[in-house]
Write a protein that holds these residues in place. Structure first.
Motif, PDB file in Angstrom:
ATOM      1  N   SER A  46       0.823  -1.207   0.000  1.00  0.00           N
ATOM      2  CA  SER A  46       0.000   0.000   0.000  1.00  0.00           C
ATOM      3  C   SER A  46       0.859   1.261   0.000  1.00  0.00           C
ATOM      4  O   SER A  46       1.782   1.395   0.797  1.00  0.00           O
ATOM      5  N   VAL A  47       0.521   2.162  -0.898  1.00  0.00           N
ATOM      6  CA  VAL A  47       1.219   3.436  -1.050  1.00  0.00           C
ATOM      7  C   VAL A  47       0.167   4.534  -1.181  1.00  0.00           C
ATOM      8  O   VAL A  47      -0.883   4.327  -1.785  1.00  0.00           O
ATOM      9  N   ARG A  48       0.464   5.697  -0.625  1.00  0.00           N
ATOM     10  CA  ARG A  48      -0.452   6.841  -0.702  1.00  0.00           C
ATOM     11  C   ARG A  48       0.106   7.867  -1.692  1.00  0.00           C
ATOM     12  O   ARG A  48       1.285   8.173  -1.678  1.00  0.00           O
ATOM     13  N   SER A  49      -0.783   8.374  -2.541  1.00  0.00           N
ATOM     14  CA  SER A  49      -0.384   9.385  -3.512  1.00  0.00           C
ATOM     15  C   SER A  49      -1.467  10.460  -3.569  1.00  0.00           C
ATOM     16  O   SER A  49      -2.653  10.155  -3.395  1.00  0.00           O
ATOM     17  N   GLN A  50      -1.057  11.702  -3.819  1.00  0.00           N
ATOM     18  CA  GLN A  50      -2.024  12.793  -3.928  1.00  0.00           C
ATOM     19  C   GLN A  50      -1.937  13.445  -5.308  1.00  0.00           C
ATOM     20  O   GLN A  50      -0.848  13.625  -5.843  1.00  0.00           O
ATOM     21  N   ILE A  51      -3.095  13.776  -5.840  1.00  0.00           N
ATOM     22  CA  ILE A  51      -3.205  14.423  -7.147  1.00  0.00           C
ATOM     23  C   ILE A  51      -4.032  15.689  -6.957  1.00  0.00           C
ATOM     24  O   ILE A  51      -5.166  15.622  -6.461  1.00  0.00           O
ATOM     25  N   TRP A  52      -3.456  16.838  -7.343  1.00  0.00           N
ATOM     26  CA  TRP A  52      -4.209  18.090  -7.267  1.00  0.00           C
ATOM     27  C   TRP A  52      -5.153  18.167  -8.456  1.00  0.00           C
ATOM     28  O   TRP A  52      -4.743  18.037  -9.607  1.00  0.00           O
ATOM     29  N   LEU A  53      -6.428  18.387  -8.171  1.00  0.00           N
ATOM     30  CA  LEU A  53      -7.444  18.453  -9.223  1.00  0.00           C
ATOM     31  C   LEU A  53      -7.511  19.867  -9.795  1.00  0.00           C
ATOM     32  O   LEU A  53      -7.294  20.842  -9.092  1.00  0.00           O
ATOM     33  N   GLN A  54      -7.830  19.923 -11.086  1.00  0.00           N
ATOM     34  CA  GLN A  54      -7.923  21.210 -11.792  1.00  0.00           C
ATOM     35  C   GLN A  54      -9.296  21.326 -12.434  1.00  0.00           C
ATOM     36  O   GLN A  54      -9.803  20.359 -13.012  1.00  0.00           O
ATOM     37  N   ARG A  55      -9.843  22.532 -12.359  1.00  0.00           N
ATOM     38  CA  ARG A  55     -11.160  22.775 -12.952  1.00  0.00           C
ATOM     39  C   ARG A  55     -11.145  22.428 -14.446  1.00  0.00           C
ATOM     40  O   ARG A  55     -10.236  22.775 -15.164  1.00  0.00           O
ATOM     41  N   GLY A  56     -12.165  21.705 -14.859  1.00  0.00           N
ATOM     42  CA  GLY A  56     -12.311  21.351 -16.262  1.00  0.00           C
ATOM     43  C   GLY A  56     -11.542  20.108 -16.676  1.00  0.00           C
ATOM     44  O   GLY A  56     -11.659  19.659 -17.811  1.00  0.00           O
ATOM     45  N   ASP A 120     -11.754  22.041  -8.705  1.00  0.00           N
ATOM     46  CA  ASP A 120     -10.584  22.893  -8.574  1.00  0.00           C
ATOM     47  C   ASP A 120     -10.262  23.023  -7.086  1.00  0.00           C
ATOM     48  O   ASP A 120     -11.165  23.009  -6.252  1.00  0.00           O
ATOM     49  N   ASP A 121      -8.968  23.133  -6.768  1.00  0.00           N
ATOM     50  CA  ASP A 121      -8.514  23.295  -5.389  1.00  0.00           C
ATOM     51  C   ASP A 121      -8.967  22.168  -4.470  1.00  0.00           C
ATOM     52  O   ASP A 121      -9.282  22.403  -3.301  1.00  0.00           O
ATOM     53  N   GLN A 122      -9.026  20.968  -5.012  1.00  0.00           N
ATOM     54  CA  GLN A 122      -9.272  19.791  -4.202  1.00  0.00           C
ATOM     55  C   GLN A 122      -8.152  18.803  -4.488  1.00  0.00           C
ATOM     56  O   GLN A 122      -7.482  18.874  -5.516  1.00  0.00           O
ATOM     57  N   VAL A 123      -7.966  17.882  -3.564  1.00  0.00           N
ATOM     58  CA  VAL A 123      -6.913  16.887  -3.706  1.00  0.00           C
ATOM     59  C   VAL A 123      -7.553  15.512  -3.777  1.00  0.00           C
ATOM     60  O   VAL A 123      -8.432  15.186  -2.971  1.00  0.00           O
ATOM     61  N   LEU A 124      -7.116  14.744  -4.741  1.00  0.00           N
ATOM     62  CA  LEU A 124      -7.518  13.359  -4.841  1.00  0.00           C
ATOM     63  C   LEU A 124      -6.438  12.538  -4.146  1.00  0.00           C
ATOM     64  O   LEU A 124      -5.277  12.561  -4.561  1.00  0.00           O
ATOM     65  N   GLU A 125      -6.798  11.886  -3.057  1.00  0.00           N
ATOM     66  CA  GLU A 125      -5.837  11.046  -2.349  1.00  0.00           C
ATOM     67  C   GLU A 125      -6.144   9.593  -2.696  1.00  0.00           C
ATOM     68  O   GLU A 125      -7.249   9.108  -2.467  1.00  0.00           O
ATOM     69  N   VAL A 126      -5.144   8.922  -3.251  1.00  0.00           N
ATOM     70  CA  VAL A 126      -5.297   7.550  -3.713  1.00  0.00           C
ATOM     71  C   VAL A 126      -4.363   6.658  -2.910  1.00  0.00           C
ATOM     72  O   VAL A 126      -3.160   6.915  -2.853  1.00  0.00           O
ATOM     73  N   VAL A 127      -4.928   5.643  -2.290  1.00  0.00           N
ATOM     74  CA  VAL A 127      -4.119   4.595  -1.678  1.00  0.00           C
ATOM     75  C   VAL A 127      -4.198   3.426  -2.651  1.00  0.00           C
ATOM     76  O   VAL A 127      -5.285   2.972  -3.008  1.00  0.00           O
ATOM     77  N   TYR A 128      -3.021   2.992  -3.110  1.00  0.00           N
ATOM     78  CA  TYR A 128      -3.011   1.949  -4.134  1.00  0.00           C
ATOM     79  C   TYR A 128      -1.992   0.876  -3.810  1.00  0.00           C
ATOM     80  O   TYR A 128      -1.122   1.054  -2.965  1.00  0.00           O
ATOM     81  N   TYR A 129      -2.141  -0.250  -4.485  1.00  0.00           N
ATOM     82  CA  TYR A 129      -1.189  -1.345  -4.352  1.00  0.00           C
ATOM     83  C   TYR A 129      -0.047  -1.103  -5.333  1.00  0.00           C
ATOM     84  O   TYR A 129      -0.262  -1.019  -6.536  1.00  0.00           O
ATOM     85  N   GLN A 130       1.138  -0.985  -4.783  1.00  0.00           N
ATOM     86  CA  GLN A 130       2.325  -0.717  -5.598  1.00  0.00           C
ATOM     87  C   GLN A 130       2.872  -2.036  -6.149  1.00  0.00           C
ATOM     88  O   GLN A 130       3.005  -3.022  -5.433  1.00  0.00           O
ATOM     89  N   ARG A 131       3.180  -2.024  -7.440  1.00  0.00           N
ATOM     90  CA  ARG A 131       3.830  -3.187  -8.032  1.00  0.00           C
ATOM     91  C   ARG A 131       5.228  -3.317  -7.442  1.00  0.00           C
ATOM     92  O   ARG A 131       5.803  -2.339  -6.973  1.00  0.00           O
TER      93      ARG A 131
END
Length: 194
Positions: A46-56, A120-131
């Motif tokens: 398990s690994v945590r990653s964050q992606i900043w979301l953009q409008r549109g 916009d101005d939100q963060v997508l936090e993804v916990v995923y299984y790392q290969r």
């Protein structure tokens, strides 16, 4: 154990030291890693990653070591806890309107995660299984070589036996390899849920 120690152990088990085998060990290792990546989904991966979301923008690239989603959550700026999103099949995601508003769903298409509606101005936090981080040089290790080197060793022994066209040894090592993967999965469940 490091990569060289794993190769040495697999060669000792199979009693194979010839140049032809030595030249194919890297390929055998890739095959074993692919099988492990397909079979395991444990807390150690398990690994945590964050992606900043953009409008549109609805589509965002997944990490290159993506092995599957465990949890996807939208965080609003300044918050530590957010809203867990629910997976939808791509066909169902297409039925959603693309209006701005509250997120509730995600889907995965062609190595990208789709969030709708865009934000916009939100963060997508993804916990995923790392290969598995691949073993390439002699000193390389990863979480599996440190905790369960037998998975690599017996996987390599099975590939070596298949290469040597020895069906009896292949089956014996294949069973040991699969038993090791099952043991890892059971240990993870006991550790995670006890």
């Amino acid at each position: 154990m490091n990569y060289k120690e794993i190769i040495d152990a697999a060669q000792a088990y199979t009693d194979r030291y010839d140049d032809e085998l030595v030249n194919t060990m890297a390929a055998f290792t890739r095959v074993v890693e692919a099988k492990i990546n397909n079979a395991l989904r444990t807390g150690d991966q398990s690994v945590r990653s964050q992606i900043w979301l953009q409008r549109g923008k609805e589509y965002y690239s997944l990490p290159c070591d993506w092995g599957g989603a465990r949890d996807v959550e939208i965080l609003h700026e300044g918050q530590q806890h957010g809203k867990t999103l629910v997976y939808l099949a791509p066909e169902e995601m297409n039925k959603l309107t693309r209006q701005h508003g509250e997120h509730g769903y995600y889907t995965i298409i062609a190595g990208q995660i789709q969030i709708s509606p865009p934000a916009d101005d939100q963060v997508l936090e993804v916990v995923y299984y790392q290969r598995l981080p691949p073993l390439e040089s002699d000193e390389d290790t990863n979480w599996l070589t440190e905790r369960n080197c037998d998975a690599y060793i017996f996987g390599l022994c099975a590939e070596i036996s298949a290469f040597a066209k020895d069906p009896v040894l292949f089956e014996a090592y294949r069973v040991r390899f699969m038993d090791t993967l099952m043991d890892i999965t059971q240990e993870d469940q006991i550790t995670r849920w006890s």
